[in-house]
Design an enzyme around this catalytic site. Structure first.
Site, PDB file in Angstrom:
ATOM      1  N   ASN A  72       0.707  -0.808   0.199  1.00 17.22           N
ATOM      2  CA  ASN A  72       0.042  -0.182  -0.220  1.00 17.22           C
ATOM      3  C   ASN A  72       0.588   0.866  -0.296  1.00 17.22           C
ATOM      4  O   ASN A  72       2.046   1.029   0.425  1.00 17.22           O
ATOM      5  CB  ASN A  72      -1.076  -0.183   1.167  1.00 17.22           C
ATOM      6  CG  ASN A  72      -0.158   0.225   2.476  1.00 17.22           C
ATOM      7  OD1 ASN A  72       0.589   0.794   2.510  1.00 17.22           O
ATOM      8  ND2 ASN A  72      -0.520  -0.942   3.406  1.00 17.22           N
ATOM      9  N   VAL A  79      -0.559 -10.791   0.775  1.00 17.44           N
ATOM     10  CA  VAL A  79       0.810 -11.390   0.358  1.00 17.44           C
ATOM     11  C   VAL A  79       1.754  -9.647   0.850  1.00 17.44           C
ATOM     12  O   VAL A  79       3.223 -10.432   1.921  1.00 17.44           O
ATOM     13  CB  VAL A  79       0.694 -10.898  -1.580  1.00 17.44           C
ATOM     14  CG1 VAL A  79       0.973  -9.806  -2.201  1.00 17.44           C
ATOM     15  CG2 VAL A  79       2.528 -11.705  -2.049  1.00 17.44           C
ATOM     16  N   ASP A  80       1.643  -8.849   1.351  1.00 19.70           N
ATOM     17  CA  ASP A  80       2.467  -7.940   1.956  1.00 19.70           C
ATOM     18  C   ASP A  80       2.296  -8.184   3.229  1.00 19.70           C
ATOM     19  O   ASP A  80       3.708  -8.892   3.659  1.00 19.70           O
ATOM     20  CB  ASP A  80       1.444  -6.454   2.110  1.00 19.70           C
ATOM     21  CG  ASP A  80       1.834  -5.183   2.245  1.00 19.70           C
ATOM     22  OD1 ASP A  80       1.181  -4.356   2.829  1.00 19.70           O
ATOM     23  OD2 ASP A  80       3.426  -5.608   2.660  1.00 19.70           O
ATOM     24  N   SER A  94      -2.968  -6.300  -7.077  1.00 18.50           N
ATOM     25  CA  SER A  94      -4.411  -5.281  -7.382  1.00 18.50           C
ATOM     26  C   SER A  94      -5.313  -7.335  -7.494  1.00 18.50           C
ATOM     27  O   SER A  94      -6.214  -6.456  -7.316  1.00 18.50           O
ATOM     28  CB  SER A  94      -4.518  -4.837  -8.384  1.00 18.50           C
ATOM     29  OG  SER A  94      -3.624  -3.589  -8.197  1.00 18.50           O
ATOM     30  N   GLY A 143      -6.463  -9.050  -5.105  1.00 10.39           N
ATOM     31  CA  GLY A 143      -6.837  -9.039  -3.806  1.00 10.39           C
ATOM     32  C   GLY A 143      -7.325  -8.292  -3.173  1.00 10.39           C
ATOM     33  O   GLY A 143      -8.616  -7.684  -4.089  1.00 10.39           O
ATOM     34  N   TYR A 184      -7.455  -5.334  -3.206  1.00 11.46           N
ATOM     35  CA  TYR A 184      -7.434  -4.697  -4.021  1.00 11.46           C
ATOM     36  C   TYR A 184      -8.835  -4.790  -4.945  1.00 11.46           C
ATOM     37  O   TYR A 184      -8.849  -3.349  -6.212  1.00 11.46           O
ATOM     38  CB  TYR A 184      -6.731  -3.282  -4.529  1.00 11.46           C
ATOM     39  CG  TYR A 184      -5.651  -2.580  -4.137  1.00 11.46           C
ATOM     40  CD1 TYR A 184      -5.892  -2.884  -2.400  1.00 11.46           C
ATOM     41  CD2 TYR A 184      -4.261  -2.157  -4.515  1.00 11.46           C
ATOM     42  CE1 TYR A 184      -5.542  -1.643  -1.390  1.00 11.46           C
ATOM     43  CE2 TYR A 184      -3.942  -1.390  -3.108  1.00 11.46           C
ATOM     44  CZ  TYR A 184      -4.100  -1.383  -2.017  1.00 11.46           C
ATOM     45  OH  TYR A 184      -3.489  -0.473  -0.994  1.00 11.46           O
TER      46      TYR A 184
END
Ligand code: APR
Length: 180
Positions: A28, A37-38, A123, A125, A127
């Site tokens: 982000n 994943v972040d 993006s 997931g 997002y």
């Protein structure tokens, strides 16, 4: 020299286990970690990753751009953090911004002499980017970027689930067949 699409491989798996020069994180704009994943990358890299994000990139990272940090406890030497667009229906420049993430990550890798990379489905997931729209955008952006950056030898697109893996694999195969 292998063609751009021959340098791309779609696989199913967990990107935190990839032993490459850099894995790409779907972050982000604050670069303060998150879920998906972040969250997995920060958990595997250890707390030094968040500290490095805050120290090296205190202003975070705008959507569509990319920032580099070490990989710390990850198998990968580096992490390239990029911020994908939130899907808002497709009229807010989402396609251009998603493509920009892949291109910016390739450019940053090439500028730092990195030659093997692994990408998640940015993006796709939290997002909310529709998967069938994201796959061709991602793969064509990677293809264009690899033409521009011959120093990059191999890109792995690491899909977490079987459905997304099948989708990306099929789109990749059809693009390769068309010599896109
Ligand atoms: N390895 C590979 N892919 C993974 C992994 C993993 N370990 N974990 C999740 N994914 C996949 C998801 O299944 C999805 O297909 O990564 C893709 C991207 O999903 P998200 O991680 O939700 O990323 P994104 O949609 O870009 O949303 C980013 O979510 O986690 C927060 O801080 C992050 O605010 C940011 C937002």
């Amino acid at each position: 020299m292998a063609s751009a699409f021959e340098r791309i491989t779609c696989v199913q798996g967990d990107i935190t286990r990839e032993r490459v020069d850099a894995i790409v994180n779907a972050a982000n704009e604050a670069l303060r970690g998150g879920a998906g994943v972040d969250g997995a990358i920060h958990a595997a890299a250890g707390p030094e990753l968040l500290a490095a994000c805050l120290e090296l990139h205190p202003g975070g990272c705008p959507t569509g751009e990319a920032r580099l940090t070490p990989g710390f406890r990850l198998a990968a030497r580096h992490v390239i953090h990029t911020v994908g667009p939130v899907w808002r229906g497709g009229t807010q420049g989402e396609e251009r911004l998603l493509a920009a993430c892949y291109g910016a990550a390739l450019d940053l890798a090439a500028e730092h002499g990195l030659t093997t990379l692994a990408f998640p489905a940015i993006s796709c997931g939290v997002y909310g980017y529709p998967h069938e729209r994201a796959a061709p955008v991602a793969l064509s952006a990677l293809g264009r970027g690899l033409v521009r950056r011959p120093s990059i030898e191999a890109v792995r697109v690491v899909l977490f689930g079987p459905q997304l893996f099948a989708l990306f694999r099929n789109v990749h195969a059809s693009m390769s067949a068309q010599g896109a």
